[in-house]
Design a protein around this motif. Structure first.
Motif, PDB file in Angstrom:
ATOM      1  N   UNK A 117       0.851  -1.192   0.000  1.00 18.83           N
ATOM      2  CA  UNK A 117       0.000   0.000   0.000  1.00 18.83           C
ATOM      3  C   UNK A 117       0.886   1.241   0.000  1.00 18.83           C
ATOM      4  N   UNK A 118       0.365   2.342  -0.492  1.00 18.39           N
ATOM      5  CA  UNK A 118       1.149   3.567  -0.588  1.00 18.39           C
ATOM      6  C   UNK A 118       1.752   3.945   0.757  1.00 18.39           C
ATOM      7  N   UNK A 119       3.081   4.076   0.786  1.00 19.62           N
ATOM      8  CA  UNK A 119       3.883   4.506   1.934  1.00 19.62           C
ATOM      9  C   UNK A 119       4.050   3.432   3.013  1.00 19.62           C
ATOM     10  N   UNK A 120       3.544   2.240   2.773  1.00 21.92           N
ATOM     11  CA  UNK A 120       3.796   1.121   3.683  1.00 21.92           C
ATOM     12  C   UNK A 120       5.283   0.765   3.609  1.00 21.92           C
ATOM     13  N   UNK A 141       4.031   1.607  -3.174  1.00 17.92           N
ATOM     14  CA  UNK A 141       3.594   2.662  -4.090  1.00 17.92           C
ATOM     15  C   UNK A 141       2.095   2.604  -4.375  1.00 17.92           C
ATOM     16  N   UNK A 142       1.392   1.634  -3.761  1.00 19.99           N
ATOM     17  CA  UNK A 142      -0.045   1.539  -3.975  1.00 19.99           C
ATOM     18  C   UNK A 142      -0.409   0.866  -5.290  1.00 19.99           C
ATOM     19  N   UNK A 149       2.997  10.821 -10.045  1.00 14.58           N
ATOM     20  CA  UNK A 149       4.355  11.205  -9.655  1.00 14.58           C
ATOM     21  C   UNK A 149       4.390  12.053  -8.390  1.00 14.58           C
ATOM     22  N   UNK A 150       3.274  12.712  -8.058  1.00 15.36           N
ATOM     23  CA  UNK A 150       3.209  13.510  -6.836  1.00 15.36           C
ATOM     24  C   UNK A 150       3.428  12.677  -5.580  1.00 15.36           C
ATOM     25  N   UNK A 151       3.079  11.388  -5.648  1.00 12.76           N
ATOM     26  CA  UNK A 151       3.274  10.495  -4.502  1.00 12.76           C
ATOM     27  C   UNK A 151       4.743  10.411  -4.101  1.00 12.76           C
ATOM     28  N   UNK A 174      16.016   3.572  -4.983  1.00 16.57           N
ATOM     29  CA  UNK A 174      15.589   3.084  -6.306  1.00 16.57           C
ATOM     30  C   UNK A 174      14.070   3.138  -6.370  1.00 16.57           C
ATOM     31  N   UNK A 175      13.532   3.914  -7.301  1.00 15.91           N
ATOM     32  CA  UNK A 175      12.070   4.023  -7.392  1.00 15.91           C
ATOM     33  C   UNK A 175      11.444   2.763  -7.972  1.00 15.91           C
TER      34      UNK A 175
END
Length: 247
Positions: A117-120, A141-142, A149-151, A174-175
């Motif tokens: 999940x986003x930011x986990x 990243x969800x 890209x704002x995330x 690393x994205x």
């Protein structure tokens, strides 16, 4: 009539020659594009912010040397890091990470122990010699279908807070968005990661001046990029550095 035929033949020859030259030129440009890919291992300090070196490196996350390696993954779908649109194995840093850790990343994702999940976040202590880094931090990243890209500003902030909490001297990021097959804006992603990271760094730095934080040990932030994206990512990093240094 004979003159007309001769003119037509000469005209055809000219067109054919032009097409051959155009094709040769296109092949030359393509060859140049391939040749212009940045070599693996290339490193460049794009600038400094608050005394922290911000470095670009062409390397995969399993091979990048740092106290802490940070990598990002989307919410799990079956075979997502191995199958198209994900990049082929030889270009896919997340696959290399997973293989170096004997499939543990896929295992915990598949079992739902790390949902992405986003930011986990999930912190892994790799077996000695498996990775070039001392520790590995995964950040979610969800949903890949709603990525924005704002995330990455928030992801950068989370990455920095965890790096400071662990009191590491070097952190590598690393994205893995391109690896996952997402057509993301490379420069903007890199810019947002750096902006978010230093928003978090400055918040912690302020607490440090108030004697409300442990000593901050980070000296270098490394951003990884593939051979085809090093220069573009560098442009985004430099843009972020410029904005941060004028605040």
């Amino acid at each position: 009539m004979q003159n007309s035929i001769s003119k037509y033949i000469n005209w055809s020859k000219a067109i054919f020659t032009a097409l051959v030259l155009a094709t040769a030129g296109t092949n030359f440009v393509s060859a140049q594009a391939v040749a212009e890919k940045t070599a693996i291992g290339t490193s460049k300090t794009w600038g400094t912010v608050d005394g922290i070196s911000v470095v670009g490196l062409v390397q995969g996350p399993s091979a990048a040397k740092a106290d802490l390696q940070i990598a990002c993954v989307f919410e799990y779908t079956e075979g997502d890091i191995f199958n198209p649109p994900a990049l082929p194995k030889e270009l896919n840093g997340m696959v290399h990470l997973d293989e170096a850790l004997k499939g543990i990343i896929t295992e915990v994702r598949k079992k739902g122990q790390f949902k992405g999940h986003a930011l986990e976040t999930l912190l892994i202590n790799p077996p000695k010699g498996s990775l070039a880094s001392g520790k590995l931090l995964l950040i979610g990243l969800g949903n890949r279908n709603s990525f924005d890209a704002g995330l990455m500003k928030e992801v950068g902030s989370v990455a920095m807070r965890e790096a400071l909490k662990l009191q590491v001297h070097t952190a590598s990021f690393a994205s893995d968005i391109k690896d996952a097959g997402i057509d993301s804006p490379t420069a903007l992603v890199a810019e947002n990661v750096v902006l978010g990271a230093f928003d978090a760094y400055r918040a912690q730095s302020y607490l440090n001046t108030q004697h409300l934080s442990d000593k901050m040990k980070l000296k270098k932030l490394i951003l990884l990029a593939g051979p085809s994206f090093f220069t573009v990512a560098g442009g985004g990093i430099q843009e972020a550095i410029s904005k941060l240094n004028t605040k």
